[in-house]
Design a protein around this motif. Sequence first.
Motif, PDB file in Angstrom:
ATOM      1  N   THR A  38       0.762  -1.263  -0.076  1.00 22.83           N
ATOM      2  CA  THR A  38       0.041   0.140   0.064  1.00 22.83           C
ATOM      3  C   THR A  38       0.835   1.194   0.036  1.00 22.83           C
ATOM      4  N   ILE A  39       2.061   1.022   0.495  1.00 23.17           N
ATOM      5  CA  ILE A  39       3.103   2.317   0.436  1.00 23.17           C
ATOM      6  C   ILE A  39       3.314   2.599  -0.848  1.00 23.17           C
ATOM      7  N   LYS A  40       3.514   1.658  -1.553  1.00 18.26           N
ATOM      8  CA  LYS A  40       3.948   1.833  -3.266  1.00 18.26           C
ATOM      9  C   LYS A  40       2.766   2.367  -3.795  1.00 18.26           C
ATOM     10  N   MET A  41       1.447   2.207  -3.622  1.00 16.17           N
ATOM     11  CA  MET A  41       0.373   2.688  -4.228  1.00 16.17           C
ATOM     12  C   MET A  41       0.447   3.835  -4.054  1.00 16.17           C
ATOM     13  N   ASN A  42       0.553   4.381  -2.509  1.00 17.40           N
ATOM     14  CA  ASN A  42       0.227   5.646  -2.321  1.00 17.40           C
ATOM     15  C   ASN A  42       1.425   6.799  -2.743  1.00 17.40           C
ATOM     16  N   ALA A  43       2.719   6.038  -2.967  1.00 20.72           N
ATOM     17  CA  ALA A  43       3.753   6.862  -3.622  1.00 20.72           C
ATOM     18  C   ALA A  43       3.529   7.139  -4.712  1.00 20.72           C
ATOM     19  N   ILE A  44       2.703   6.281  -5.617  1.00 21.78           N
ATOM     20  CA  ILE A  44       2.436   6.547  -7.321  1.00 21.78           C
ATOM     21  C   ILE A  44       1.469   7.527  -7.266  1.00 21.78           C
ATOM     22  N   LEU A  82       8.158  11.165  -2.657  1.00 20.60           N
ATOM     23  CA  LEU A  82       9.550  10.863  -2.460  1.00 20.60           C
ATOM     24  C   LEU A  82       9.747  10.344  -1.118  1.00 20.60           C
ATOM     25  N   VAL A  83       9.334  10.573  -0.015  1.00 17.50           N
ATOM     26  CA  VAL A  83       9.715  10.054   1.070  1.00 17.50           C
ATOM     27  C   VAL A  83       8.987   8.690   1.336  1.00 17.50           C
ATOM     28  N   LEU A  84       7.793   8.587   0.520  1.00 21.77           N
ATOM     29  CA  LEU A  84       7.282   7.120   0.656  1.00 21.77           C
ATOM     30  C   LEU A  84       8.262   6.054  -0.261  1.00 21.77           C
ATOM     31  N   MET A  85       8.714   6.661  -1.343  1.00 22.00           N
ATOM     32  CA  MET A  85       9.632   5.756  -2.174  1.00 22.00           C
ATOM     33  C   MET A  85      10.956   5.522  -1.422  1.00 22.00           C
ATOM     34  N   GLU A  86      11.430   6.599  -0.790  1.00 30.48           N
ATOM     35  CA  GLU A  86      12.682   6.231   0.097  1.00 30.48           C
ATOM     36  C   GLU A  86      12.654   5.414   1.254  1.00 30.48           C
ATOM     37  N   TYR A  87      11.376   5.160   1.693  1.00 31.37           N
ATOM     38  CA  TYR A  87      11.027   4.335   2.781  1.00 31.37           C
ATOM     39  C   TYR A  87      11.284   2.890   2.179  1.00 31.37           C
ATOM     40  N   LEU A  88      10.483   2.882   0.640  1.00 31.29           N
ATOM     41  CA  LEU A  88      10.596   1.446   0.216  1.00 31.29           C
ATOM     42  C   LEU A  88      12.158   1.254  -0.163  1.00 31.29           C
ATOM     43  N   ARG A  89      12.837   2.144  -0.736  1.00 36.39           N
ATOM     44  CA  ARG A  89      14.078   1.834  -0.977  1.00 36.39           C
ATOM     45  C   ARG A  89      15.172   1.565  -0.017  1.00 36.39           C
ATOM     46  N   ARG A  90      14.650   1.905   1.138  1.00 33.96           N
ATOM     47  CA  ARG A  90      15.672   1.690   2.322  1.00 33.96           C
ATOM     48  C   ARG A  90      15.376   0.211   2.987  1.00 33.96           C
ATOM     49  N   PHE A  91      13.854  -0.120   2.935  1.00 31.85           N
ATOM     50  CA  PHE A  91      13.657  -1.153   3.419  1.00 31.85           C
ATOM     51  C   PHE A  91      12.702  -2.380   2.753  1.00 31.85           C
ATOM     52  N   ARG A  92      12.142  -2.059   1.645  1.00 26.74           N
ATOM     53  CA  ARG A  92      11.618  -2.842   0.617  1.00 26.74           C
ATOM     54  C   ARG A  92      11.921  -2.472  -0.887  1.00 26.74           C
ATOM     55  N   PRO A  93      13.301  -2.588  -1.134  1.00 29.03           N
ATOM     56  CA  PRO A  93      13.690  -2.208  -2.661  1.00 29.03           C
ATOM     57  C   PRO A  93      12.865  -2.599  -3.801  1.00 29.03           C
ATOM     58  N   GLU A  94      12.552  -3.833  -3.606  1.00 30.00           N
ATOM     59  CA  GLU A  94      11.671  -4.497  -4.802  1.00 30.00           C
ATOM     60  C   GLU A  94      10.464  -4.105  -4.920  1.00 30.00           C
ATOM     61  N   LEU A  95      10.003  -3.062  -3.981  1.00 25.58           N
ATOM     62  CA  LEU A  95       8.581  -2.320  -4.378  1.00 25.58           C
ATOM     63  C   LEU A  95       8.525  -1.088  -4.873  1.00 25.58           C
ATOM     64  N   VAL A  96      10.020  -0.402  -4.920  1.00 26.33           N
ATOM     65  CA  VAL A  96      10.079   0.907  -5.184  1.00 26.33           C
ATOM     66  C   VAL A  96       9.314   1.105  -6.637  1.00 26.33           C
ATOM     67  N   PRO A  97       8.588   2.200  -6.814  1.00 25.70           N
ATOM     68  CA  PRO A  97       7.965   2.269  -8.223  1.00 25.70           C
ATOM     69  C   PRO A  97       8.870   2.437  -9.232  1.00 25.70           C
ATOM     70  N   THR A  98       8.587   1.992 -10.291  1.00 26.87           N
ATOM     71  CA  THR A  98       9.467   2.322 -11.495  1.00 26.87           C
ATOM     72  C   THR A  98       9.198   3.539 -12.242  1.00 26.87           C
TER      73      THR A  98
END
Length: 283
Positions: A38-44, A82-98
């Motif tokens: 859901t963090i990925k979806m909100n980032a997009i 950006l902050v949501l993507m940074e969270y994913l980059r640090r902790f769930r990199p496979e979910l960072v939006p392309t």
Amino acid sequence: MLYPELFKSMEAVRWNLATDIPWDDFDASKLSDDQAYTIKMNAITEWAALPATEMFLRDFREDSDFSSFMSIWFFEEQKHSLVLMEYLRRFRPELVPTEEELHKVRFEFDPAPALETLMLHFCGEVRLNHWYRRAADWHTEPVIKSIYKTVAQDEARHAGAYLRYMKRALVHQGKEFGHQARLAFSKIGVLMASAHRTSQALHPTNLHVNKALYPQDTVQSQLPSPGWLEHWLDNQIRFDGEWEGKVSTRILHNLSLLMDRTFHTAQDLNRYRKQLSKELSPA
């Protein structure tokens, strides 16, 4: 002009992505796969501030004050993504939006009445503030809880800024324009304060905005999982009738102050809208 004052006030409380987010408090055991997605979806979704800004600058071309405020709004909304993507980059990199996933939500919005758009986005910010507060409650991982609380506060400030531009429209541009503004604000207010009557989540990113692309003309329809929003609201953060009522109450309270009337319900506001419509109709 409102822009200089808004710039100063928002600059004074602006948070820093590197130092104001408690990154070191991350607890992997408290983040589920469903929560991370859901963090990925909100980032997009937050990335859609880009086409929204393009729309605002086009439709408010004659209003340099409001267009300048867009520099603040756009910056802060993109920082949310950006902050949501940074969270994913640090902790769930496979979910960072392309980049492709982000670019899909950038499409042209059809022109619409500027005053109605202003009111729609005021209501959208009020609703996002409440959505993110619920998201902060639902999440169990400390860092993302803090992030959602932080961006929720931003959305509340944005709503306050939009409200100031709405007030300006009522008093600074002539009686006839002010009457048109009241009608536009009450029209959209009735819709957005009656969301409990619809099955659709009433937010600008979930509304149809390009006839040529229909039905794939909502921001949500361009996400990797187009149906995620309703599931997130209904089954995950549980944005129920009580919380929807808080949104409606907030919208009606602010319109009451704006119009110098008292609107307890959407029906009260709708009666006022009908009265305004009659007054504006030719004899």
